[in-house]
Design an enzyme around this catalytic site. Structure first.
Site, mmCIF file in Angstrom:
data_model
loop_
_atom_site.group_PDB
_atom_site.id
_atom_site.type_symbol
_atom_site.label_atom_id
_atom_site.label_comp_id
_atom_site.label_asym_id
_atom_site.label_seq_id
_atom_site.Cartn_x
_atom_site.Cartn_y
_atom_site.Cartn_z
ATOM 1 N N ILE A 35 0.851 -1.192 0.000
ATOM 2 C CA ILE A 35 0.000 0.000 0.000
ATOM 3 C C ILE A 35 0.891 1.248 0.000
ATOM 4 O O ILE A 35 1.102 1.888 1.039
ATOM 5 C CB ILE A 35 -0.962 0.016 1.213
ATOM 6 C CG1 ILE A 35 -1.726 -1.310 1.302
ATOM 7 C CG2 ILE A 35 -1.950 1.178 1.099
ATOM 8 C CD1 ILE A 35 -2.750 -1.372 2.427
ATOM 9 N N PRO A 36 1.458 1.610 -1.170
ATOM 10 C CA PRO A 36 2.240 2.852 -1.251
ATOM 11 C C PRO A 36 1.323 4.039 -0.953
ATOM 12 O O PRO A 36 0.216 4.127 -1.497
ATOM 13 C CB PRO A 36 2.730 2.871 -2.709
ATOM 14 C CG PRO A 36 2.539 1.472 -3.213
ATOM 15 C CD PRO A 36 1.373 0.923 -2.464
ATOM 16 N N HIS A 37 1.768 4.955 -0.096
ATOM 17 C CA HIS A 37 0.885 6.045 0.306
ATOM 18 C C HIS A 37 1.680 7.288 0.696
ATOM 19 O O HIS A 37 2.792 7.189 1.218
ATOM 20 C CB HIS A 37 0.001 5.613 1.479
ATOM 21 C CG HIS A 37 0.775 5.069 2.645
ATOM 22 N ND1 HIS A 37 1.271 3.777 2.666
ATOM 23 C CD2 HIS A 37 1.162 5.621 3.815
ATOM 24 C CE1 HIS A 37 1.906 3.564 3.803
ATOM 25 N NE2 HIS A 37 1.864 4.669 4.517
ATOM 26 N N VAL A 38 1.089 8.446 0.433
ATOM 27 C CA VAL A 38 1.707 9.728 0.802
ATOM 28 C C VAL A 38 0.616 10.738 1.140
ATOM 29 O O VAL A 38 -0.530 10.606 0.698
ATOM 30 C CB VAL A 38 2.565 10.328 -0.339
ATOM 31 C CG1 VAL A 38 3.854 9.569 -0.544
ATOM 32 C CG2 VAL A 38 1.778 10.424 -1.638
#
Length: 219
Positions: A134-137
């Site tokens: 879950i890549p997140h920013v």
């Protein structure tokens, strides 16, 4: 010998310093709530960054509790932001999915989005096990929470997942800087949803984005 800003702390040392449990520190690190990085599979913390984080927490004005928001997937995902990915490395997969996500109207700086997602992945893996990452920013150039989904046709072996399972599903989330609570709720929602084996298998067997969208938006 005097300590410097480069002093590196372990989870145990941070827990003792903050007077919380080691599990709490681990959970904060996993959720990105505390400055941390991984060396291999082990969490490490810069003392200077922890001290700065503590000072910011202590000096921040008290906040009223945020009302939890219901996660309505149709409000943050559309079929055109579901991508079948042919790449075999996490870098290429993240770049392709981030470029797709940058087409959403909520994203005002696509280049920054790509850069920050890759930077965050270098700092610590976003793989959570079971073949999911879950890549997140959170960025000031994002006006509202939005997401894209990548269904990988090849195993991504370089995510260094805690269970060593190759990543096949990418859930990419971008949010505004003031959406901390909603952001964490969304991460938790998809983490829980994709722990269901039947949902993961159904997504991996999809050949059409509308079919995958139906799976993700069905409660």
């Amino acid at each position: 010998m005097e300590e410097t800003d480069l002093t590196i702390l372990t989870i145990e040392e941070v827990a003792k310093y903050l007077r919380v449990s080691e599990r709490t520190v681990y959970d904060w690190a996993q959720k990105g709530e505390i400055p941390a990085g991984k060396i291999g599979t082990v969490w490490r913390f810069k003392k200077s960054e922890i001290e700065k984080w503590v000072n910011e927490k202590l000096s921040a004005p008290a906040k009223t509790a945020e009302t939890p928001q219901q996660i309505i997937v149709k409000n943050i995902l559309s079929p055109d932001r579901i991508v079948f990915i042919e790449h075999s490395t996490k870098h290429d997969a993240i770049v392709e999915l981030a470029k797709n996500l940058s087409t959403a109207p909520q994203i005002k700086d696509g280049k920054e989005l790509v850069t920050e997602l890759l930077r965050r992945e270098e700092l610590m893996t976003t793989a959570i096990g079971r073949g999911i990452a879950i890549p997140h920013v959170r960025l000031s150039s994002v006006t509202d929470l939005v997401m894209s989904v990548g269904i990988c046709k090849n195993d991504l072996l370089d995510f260094q997942a805690i269970d060593d399972t190759p990543v096949r599903l990418l859930i990419m989330i971008a949010a505004a800087t003031n959406q901390h609570s909603y952001y964490l709720q969304t991460l938790s929602f998809f983490s829980a949803k994709l722990k269901q084996k039947e949902i993961r298998e159904a997504l991996l067997n999809c050949t059409d984005t509308n079919e995958a969208y139906e799976i993700l938006t069905t409660e």
